[in-house]
Motif scaffolding. Structure first.
Motif, short mmCIF file in Angstrom:
data_model
loop_
_atom_site.label_atom_id
_atom_site.label_comp_id
_atom_site.label_asym_id
_atom_site.label_seq_id
_atom_site.Cartn_x
_atom_site.Cartn_y
_atom_site.Cartn_z
N PRO A 83 -9.67 5.76 7.28
CA PRO A 83 -8.28 6.21 7.06
C PRO A 83 -8.09 7.71 7.29
O PRO A 83 -6.95 8.17 7.44
CB PRO A 83 -8.04 5.85 5.58
N LEU A 84 -9.18 8.46 7.31
CA LEU A 84 -9.08 9.92 7.48
C LEU A 84 -9.50 10.36 8.88
O LEU A 84 -9.66 11.55 9.14
CB LEU A 84 -9.98 10.62 6.45
N LYS A 85 -9.67 9.39 9.77
CA LYS A 85 -10.22 9.69 11.09
C LYS A 85 -9.35 10.66 11.88
O LYS A 85 -9.85 11.50 12.63
CB LYS A 85 -10.41 8.38 11.86
N ASP A 86 -8.02 10.55 11.72
CA ASP A 86 -7.13 11.45 12.47
C ASP A 86 -7.35 12.91 12.11
O ASP A 86 -7.17 13.79 12.96
CB ASP A 86 -5.66 11.07 12.20
N SER A 87 -7.72 13.16 10.87
CA SER A 87 -7.95 14.55 10.45
C SER A 87 -9.24 15.13 11.04
O SER A 87 -9.48 16.32 10.94
CB SER A 87 -7.99 14.65 8.92
N LEU A 88 -10.05 14.27 11.64
CA LEU A 88 -11.32 14.71 12.23
C LEU A 88 -11.28 14.66 13.75
O LEU A 88 -12.31 14.76 14.41
CB LEU A 88 -12.46 13.82 11.73
N SER A 89 -10.09 14.51 14.32
CA SER A 89 -9.97 14.29 15.76
C SER A 89 -10.20 15.55 16.59
O SER A 89 -10.45 15.45 17.79
CB SER A 89 -8.59 13.70 16.07
N ASP A 90 -10.09 16.72 16.00
CA ASP A 90 -10.31 17.97 16.73
C ASP A 90 -11.81 18.12 17.01
O ASP A 90 -12.58 18.50 16.14
CB ASP A 90 -9.80 19.15 15.91
N GLU A 91 -12.21 17.83 18.23
CA GLU A 91 -13.64 17.82 18.55
C GLU A 91 -14.26 19.20 18.66
O GLU A 91 -15.48 19.33 18.67
CB GLU A 91 -13.86 17.05 19.87
N LEU A 92 -13.44 20.24 18.77
CA LEU A 92 -14.00 21.59 18.92
C LEU A 92 -14.21 22.29 17.58
O LEU A 92 -14.86 23.33 17.53
CB LEU A 92 -13.07 22.43 19.80
N TYR A 94 -15.87 22.55 13.84
CA TYR A 94 -17.04 22.01 13.14
C TYR A 94 -16.60 21.60 11.74
O TYR A 94 -15.75 22.22 11.12
CB TYR A 94 -18.18 23.03 13.09
N LYS A 95 -17.20 20.51 11.27
CA LYS A 95 -16.78 19.91 10.01
C LYS A 95 -17.92 19.89 9.01
O LYS A 95 -19.08 19.74 9.36
CB LYS A 95 -16.30 18.46 10.20
N ARG A 96 -17.53 20.01 7.75
CA ARG A 96 -18.41 19.72 6.63
C ARG A 96 -17.72 18.63 5.81
O ARG A 96 -16.59 18.81 5.35
CB ARG A 96 -18.67 20.94 5.77
N ILE A 97 -18.44 17.53 5.64
CA ILE A 97 -17.90 16.40 4.88
C ILE A 97 -18.82 16.13 3.70
O ILE A 97 -20.02 15.92 3.87
CB ILE A 97 -17.79 15.14 5.76
N ASP A 98 -18.26 16.17 2.50
CA ASP A 98 -19.00 15.87 1.27
C ASP A 98 -18.56 14.51 0.76
O ASP A 98 -17.36 14.26 0.57
CB ASP A 98 -18.75 16.94 0.21
N TYR A 99 -19.54 13.65 0.53
CA TYR A 99 -19.27 12.28 0.10
C TYR A 99 -20.03 12.04 -1.19
O TYR A 99 -21.27 12.09 -1.22
CB TYR A 99 -19.72 11.30 1.18
N VAL A 100 -19.30 11.80 -2.27
CA VAL A 100 -19.89 11.68 -3.60
C VAL A 100 -19.64 10.28 -4.15
O VAL A 100 -18.51 9.79 -4.12
CB VAL A 100 -19.30 12.72 -4.58
N VAL A 101 -20.71 9.65 -4.61
CA VAL A 101 -20.60 8.37 -5.32
C VAL A 101 -21.08 8.61 -6.74
O VAL A 101 -22.26 8.92 -6.96
CB VAL A 101 -21.45 7.27 -4.64
N ASP A 102 -20.17 8.54 -7.73
CA ASP A 102 -20.55 8.85 -9.10
C ASP A 102 -21.10 7.63 -9.82
O ASP A 102 -21.24 6.55 -9.24
CB ASP A 102 -19.38 9.47 -9.87
N ALA A 103 -21.43 7.82 -11.09
CA ALA A 103 -22.08 6.76 -11.87
C ALA A 103 -21.18 5.52 -11.99
O ALA A 103 -21.69 4.40 -12.13
CB ALA A 103 -22.45 7.28 -13.25
N ALA A 104 -19.87 5.70 -11.95
CA ALA A 104 -18.94 4.57 -12.05
C ALA A 104 -18.64 3.97 -10.68
O ALA A 104 -17.71 3.16 -10.55
CB ALA A 104 -17.64 5.03 -12.71
N ASN A 162 -22.18 15.94 16.33
CA ASN A 162 -20.85 15.44 16.06
C ASN A 162 -20.96 14.38 14.96
O ASN A 162 -21.85 13.54 14.99
CB ASN A 162 -20.22 14.83 17.32
N TRP A 163 -20.04 14.42 14.01
CA TRP A 163 -20.15 13.55 12.84
C TRP A 163 -20.22 12.08 13.19
O TRP A 163 -20.88 11.30 12.50
CB TRP A 163 -18.97 13.80 11.89
N ASN A 164 -19.56 11.66 14.29
CA ASN A 164 -19.56 10.24 14.63
C ASN A 164 -20.88 9.77 15.24
O ASN A 164 -21.05 8.57 15.47
CB ASN A 164 -18.38 9.88 15.55
N GLU A 165 -21.82 10.69 15.48
CA GLU A 165 -23.16 10.29 15.93
C GLU A 165 -23.96 9.66 14.80
O GLU A 165 -25.00 9.03 15.03
CB GLU A 165 -23.92 11.48 16.49
N LEU A 166 -23.49 9.83 13.56
CA LEU A 166 -24.23 9.33 12.40
C LEU A 166 -24.38 7.81 12.44
O LEU A 166 -25.38 7.26 11.98
CB LEU A 166 -23.51 9.76 11.13
#
Length: 366
Positions: A83-92, A94-104, A162-166
């Motif tokens: 759902p957030l892919k459009d915000s990452l469309s600027d290929e030039l 560089y991005k930092r993405i933090d993904y947190v999964v908490d205890a709940a 590039n983040w989509n290489e993950l």
């Protein structure tokens, strides 16, 4: 005498590490998306391909067993990011993405985008294309319960072109690398040409120090003060010491070992009577060189010196209690009461180990 007491009190009041640094206030955002300070004890790097890397940060190597399926976590992350892919469309950018999964099992995402202040281009066969030089960073932050009690945070970080290489790495390779790390980390490590330690059985796994240990120890200058009491022959002798200690690590290759060098002034006090029968205090001063070695401080584990040695020389003499040119050797110290109190065996001698007198000293540091 009064001047010396005032001087000792002044120095005691400033005992500690000599440093000046500003501490950044911890925000709620930091608490959510950053690792807790001074928790991590291990850090490993895993080479992928195309210059991409993965970093593993843990409190305990045993936490890997409870982390679960990393490939599945990556696939879930990419699904949550759709759902957030459009915000990452600027290929030039560089991005930092933090993904947190908490205890709940609630998930939180933070996205930061940045651009270089300059423009870079690739010119090839007459074609001009904009060039992105900075890698994207993706952090996976979570926690596990250690022994069913303590909560241990962990973080897996990917540094990719590039983040989509993950997505290409979530094919079983990530789990294989974590399994290799978990089962082989305590085996042989080899120092590579890059100066880093590499796991001999899996050279693509590396760390700054063998087994991924992190050392919090840097070079430090301490002002130290202590009081002591010891026996000398049939005398009961109080003392105090003031001096400096250097905690050195940068000049030594193995930063997991703590080296301490100290220089101290130590007045010793004898109580007697002068020729007129009046009570008098006789001061005998030692200049002491100290060396200690032990494991460097690790999070959750206090640094302790496993080997100590001191050499002292009598630089000021009053009365006939000690012979001129007296030396003193201290070898080994036993820690009491959480390390602030030390018990040290002593040997006094003069004229090249003549008239050796043993003793023992109790030292209380401030």
């Amino acid at each position: 005498m009064k001047k010396m007491i005032c001087l000792s009190m002044l120095i005691c009041s400033i005992t500690g590490v000599v440093c000046a640094q500003e501490k950044k206030a911890v925000t709620n955002e930091d608490k959510t998306f950053e690792l807790p300070a001074d928790k991590i004890t291990r850090r490993f790097w895993i080479e992928l391909d195309k210059g991409n890397k993965m970093q593993v940060e843990l409190v305990s190597i045993n936490d890997l067993e409870q982390v679960g399926n990393l490939d599945s976590l990556v696939r879930t992350f990419l699904q949550d990011l759709l759902p957030l892919k459009d915000s990452l469309s600027d290929e030039l950018s560089y991005k930092r993405i933090d993904y947190v999964v908490d205890a709940a099992k609630a998930k939180k995402i933070r996205i930061y985008k940045g651009r270089s202040n300059s423009n870079s281009y690739l010119i090839q066969q007459g074609e001009v294309a904009a060039l992105k030089l900075e890698q994207d960073t993706i952090h996976f932050l979570g926690s596990v319960k250690s022994d069913g009690k303590s909560v241990h945070p962990y973080r897996f970080s990917f540094f990719v072109n590039n983040w989509n290489e993950l997505a290409a790495y979530a094919d079983g390779r990530l789990n294989d690398k974590l399994h290799s790390l978990e089962t082989k980390y305590d085996r042989d490590w080899t120092r590579g040409e890059d100066g880093r330690m590499h796991l001999t059985k899996d050279y693509l796994i590396s760390a700054k120090q063998s087994r991924g240990y992190l050392s919090r120890q840097g070079d430090e200058l301490h002002l130290n003060a202590a009081v002591g009491i010891q026996n000398y022959k049939n005398y009961f002798v109080p003392s105090f010491s003031i001096g400096t200690a250097v905690i050195a690590s940068s000049i030594f290759r193995n930063k997991l070992i703590r080296h301490e060098f100290g220089l101290y002034w130590e007045p010793n006090f004898f109580f007697g009577k002068d020729s007129d029968g009046k009570a008098r205090v006789y001061r005998n001063d030692f200049l002491t060189l100290f060396y200690g070695r032990g494991a460097a401080e690790q999070p959750g584990k206090k640094a302790e010196l496993s080997f100590t040695f001191s050499l002292s020389y009598l630089i000021h003499r009053e009365g006939d209690y000690m012979a001129p040119h007296t030396f003193r050797i201290g070898a080994g110290r036993m820690s009491l009461f959480e390390g602030r109190t030390k018990l040290e065996p002593l040997f006094y001698f003069n004229d090249f180990f003549k008239k050796v007198t043993p003793g023992i000293r109790l030292i209380q540091y401030f």
